[in-house]
Design a protein around this motif. Structure first.
Motif, PDB file in Angstrom:
ATOM      1  N   ILE A  94      -8.733  -4.539   0.452  1.00  0.00           N
ATOM      2  CA  ILE A  94      -8.138  -6.262   0.708  1.00  0.00           C
ATOM      3  C   ILE A  94      -8.494  -5.410   2.361  1.00  0.00           C
ATOM      4  N   PHE A  95      -8.068  -4.183   2.748  1.00  0.00           N
ATOM      5  CA  PHE A  95      -7.818  -3.998   3.818  1.00  0.00           C
ATOM      6  C   PHE A  95      -9.409  -4.349   4.778  1.00  0.00           C
ATOM      7  N   THR A  96     -10.035  -3.529   3.757  1.00  0.00           N
ATOM      8  CA  THR A  96     -11.983  -3.944   3.874  1.00  0.00           C
ATOM      9  C   THR A  96     -12.051  -5.409   4.493  1.00  0.00           C
ATOM     10  N   LEU A  97     -11.569  -6.718   3.337  1.00  0.00           N
ATOM     11  CA  LEU A  97     -11.931  -7.789   3.694  1.00  0.00           C
ATOM     12  C   LEU A  97     -11.321  -8.137   4.719  1.00  0.00           C
ATOM     13  N   LEU A  98     -10.148  -7.885   5.141  1.00  0.00           N
ATOM     14  CA  LEU A  98      -9.697  -8.255   6.755  1.00  0.00           C
ATOM     15  C   LEU A  98     -10.816  -7.397   7.773  1.00  0.00           C
ATOM     16  N   GLY A  99     -11.404  -6.558   7.562  1.00  0.00           N
ATOM     17  CA  GLY A  99     -11.899  -5.872   8.982  1.00  0.00           C
ATOM     18  C   GLY A  99     -10.191  -4.546   9.670  1.00  0.00           C
ATOM     19  N   LYS A 100      -9.401  -3.876   8.510  1.00  0.00           N
ATOM     20  CA  LYS A 100      -8.556  -3.375   8.921  1.00  0.00           C
ATOM     21  C   LYS A 100      -8.275  -2.212   8.244  1.00  0.00           C
ATOM     22  N   ARG A 101      -7.916  -1.075   8.913  1.00  0.00           N
ATOM     23  CA  ARG A 101      -8.185   0.708   8.098  1.00  0.00           C
ATOM     24  C   ARG A 101      -7.168   0.102   7.455  1.00  0.00           C
ATOM     25  N   ALA A 102      -7.305   1.211   6.700  1.00  0.00           N
ATOM     26  CA  ALA A 102      -5.789   1.168   5.167  1.00  0.00           C
ATOM     27  C   ALA A 102      -4.521   1.340   5.790  1.00  0.00           C
ATOM     28  N   LYS A 103      -3.742   0.606   6.082  1.00  0.00           N
ATOM     29  CA  LYS A 103      -2.508   1.585   6.435  1.00  0.00           C
ATOM     30  C   LYS A 103      -1.494   1.439   5.820  1.00  0.00           C
ATOM     31  N   ALA A 104      -0.237   2.295   5.103  1.00  0.00           N
ATOM     32  CA  ALA A 104       0.643   2.517   4.661  1.00  0.00           C
ATOM     33  C   ALA A 104       1.890   2.456   6.356  1.00  0.00           C
ATOM     34  N   GLU A 105       2.473   1.370   5.701  1.00  0.00           N
ATOM     35  CA  GLU A 105       3.874   0.843   6.163  1.00  0.00           C
ATOM     36  C   GLU A 105       5.187   1.300   5.621  1.00  0.00           C
ATOM     37  N   LYS A 106       6.310   2.025   6.089  1.00  0.00           N
ATOM     38  CA  LYS A 106       6.844   2.037   5.853  1.00  0.00           C
ATOM     39  C   LYS A 106       8.369   0.982   4.826  1.00  0.00           C
ATOM     40  N   TYR A 139       0.634  -0.623  -0.095  1.00  0.00           N
ATOM     41  CA  TYR A 139       0.325  -0.148   0.380  1.00  0.00           C
ATOM     42  C   TYR A 139       0.966   0.997   0.147  1.00  0.00           C
ATOM     43  N   TYR A 140       1.637   1.237   1.041  1.00  0.00           N
ATOM     44  CA  TYR A 140       2.874   2.270   1.184  1.00  0.00           C
ATOM     45  C   TYR A 140       3.653   3.051  -0.270  1.00  0.00           C
TER      46      TYR A 140
END
Length: 156
Positions: free
Chosen positions: A45-57, A2-3
């Motif tokens: 995909i984040f939504t499917l996982l129930g997670k907030r979309a977050k970019a990791e460096k 995502y990042y």
């Protein structure tokens, strides 16, 4: 990833502006549009996982893009610059192909069919972009860059 996709999306306009060959400009412009859709696919995909979309460096993509910027500074706006853009973009594409291939395999192993479908779509786009860049390099841009280099050598 995502990042990485967000960084790639932000870096493509500079490459598009530096590109001379019309087909390269078109390919980069089209891939920027695909990259926007890929970001949306990853968010799904984040939504499917129930997670907030977050970019990791991601240091890897940062390094690849830093190298790309350096090449643009050295060769941008020239025939050799178009070859350097392809070189840089293919480094990005190959990185993405390895990551999305692995992520797709993981999704498959985990039975996450919907996530796998998103990842396969992105993987197909990255592979097609890589093929298009190879075709452009092989058909016109590498020869033009070699002629540019020969012309520069004669004037030195």
């Amino acid at each position: 990833m995502y990042y990485a996709e967000k960084k790639i999306y932000k870096s493509l306009p500079k490459m598009i502006k530096a590109a001379n060959h019309p087909e390269l400009v078109e390919a980069l412009t089209q891939h920027r549009e695909e990259t926007a859709a890929q970001i949306e696919g990853l968010e799904a995909i984040f939504t499917l996982l129930g997670k907030r979309a977050k970019a990791e460096k991601c240091d890897a993509i940062d390094g690849i893009l830093e190298e790309s910027e350096s090449l643009l500074e050295d060769f941008g706006g020239t025939a050799a610059g178009d070859a350097a853009i392809i070189f840089s973009c293919q480094a990005v594409e190959h990185y993405e192909i390895t990551r999305y291939g692995s992520m797709s395999a993981f999704a498959d192993a985990l039975g996450m069919d919907e996530a796998k479908a998103h990842l396969e779509t992105i993987l197909d786009q990255e592979s097609a972009a890589d093929s298009k860049l190879s075709e452009l390099a092989r058909d016109t841009i590498n020869d033009a860059a070699a002629e540019y280099d020969e012309d520069e050598s004669e004037h030195a």
